[in-house]
Scaffold this active site. Sequence first.
Site, short mmCIF file in Angstrom:
data_model
loop_
_atom_site.label_atom_id
_atom_site.label_comp_id
_atom_site.label_asym_id
_atom_site.label_seq_id
_atom_site.Cartn_x
_atom_site.Cartn_y
_atom_site.Cartn_z
N MET A 1 0.84 -1.18 0.00
CA MET A 1 0.00 0.00 0.00
C MET A 1 0.89 1.25 0.00
O MET A 1 1.84 1.33 -0.74
CB MET A 1 -0.95 -0.01 1.20
CG MET A 1 -1.93 -1.20 1.19
SD MET A 1 -3.20 -1.02 -0.05
CE MET A 1 -4.08 -2.56 0.14
N CYS A 2 0.65 2.20 0.90
CA CYS A 2 1.38 3.47 0.89
C CYS A 2 1.55 3.96 2.32
O CYS A 2 1.01 3.40 3.26
CB CYS A 2 0.62 4.53 0.08
SG CYS A 2 0.13 4.01 -1.59
N ARG A 3 2.30 5.05 2.46
CA ARG A 3 2.46 5.77 3.73
C ARG A 3 2.28 7.25 3.44
O ARG A 3 2.68 7.73 2.37
CB ARG A 3 3.83 5.54 4.34
CG ARG A 3 4.24 4.10 4.58
CD ARG A 3 3.65 3.49 5.85
NE ARG A 3 2.29 3.01 5.62
CZ ARG A 3 1.51 2.51 6.59
NH1 ARG A 3 1.93 2.47 7.83
NH2 ARG A 3 0.30 2.08 6.31
N ILE A 87 4.22 8.55 0.08
CA ILE A 87 5.11 7.62 -0.61
C ILE A 87 4.27 6.43 -1.05
O ILE A 87 3.45 5.92 -0.30
CB ILE A 87 6.29 7.18 0.29
CG1 ILE A 87 5.81 6.70 1.65
CG2 ILE A 87 7.28 8.33 0.44
CD1 ILE A 87 6.91 6.18 2.56
N ASN A 113 -4.31 5.89 1.32
CA ASN A 113 -3.64 4.61 1.48
C ASN A 113 -4.72 3.54 1.55
O ASN A 113 -5.69 3.69 2.29
CB ASN A 113 -2.80 4.58 2.76
CG ASN A 113 -2.22 3.21 3.03
OD1 ASN A 113 -1.81 2.51 2.11
ND2 ASN A 113 -2.19 2.81 4.29
#
Length: 278
Positions: A1-3, A87, A113
């Site tokens: 996934m993402c941050r 990110i 996210n």
Amino acid sequence: MCRWLAYTGTPVLLDTVLYKPVHSLIDQSLHSRMGVETTNGDGFGVGWYAPDNGTPAIVREIGPAWSNRNLREIADHVRSPLFFAHIRATTGTPVQQTNCHPFRHGRWMWMHNGGITDFHRIRRELALAVDPELFLDIEGSTDSEMMFYLALTFGLEQDPPGAVARMVGMVERTGHEHGVEFPLQMTVAVTNGQQTWAFRYSSEGASRSLYYSTEVEALRALHPDMAFLREVSDETRLIVSEPLGDLPGAWNEVPESSYGVVGRKGEDDLLPFTPQPV
């Protein structure tokens, strides 16, 4: 996934938040502790507001954040009272600049996210629900950007919590119609430059991590030796996918199925979040 992270408060150099903390977002791009993926190297973006400009500036790149010289340059020279940073770890859509967060429409920014389960199966129906005039502004191919434009369609500029609730209701109904048991997973941040809203929700009731910072006044009492805390106002807040360090008492988990709102003048609240049918 993402941050991701969202900052609002005393104007600071982006470097102060993006690079200096022990477990900064840049560190998380290589060593995420709570994300689905340890490495988030499929692009990044930063968006910020200048004190005298209501429209945010956005820089997005397809390479990893940890080695990007342009990001390092920006972080050392840009000072802002409100900024987003993200990110990316792709869930299947291409690694391209238009798929990097945050997304912008007018004075609004959005980052996400999570993901829409089986997005490729329901993408067409979701796209047809977007206001035709807004649809022309969609640049990329991600579920995240689609969610943003659905929220705009459902009244984000007038009622952010209600619009996000209607967007989620639309995604879940469409997913269920296609046999998807748990259509949506999300932590979302959205701002108009004055207020910031952050949402934590998933159809399954097991959402990705999300934290908010303790009030600065309380942190000063806990950690009187921290110089940074003496330099920022009581209204300063951070919302993050995972804590930026291990400072005791600094971070609080956002409850499941809830959202928070933070204002430039320190007004904040934490409320339950429930999808609305469309």
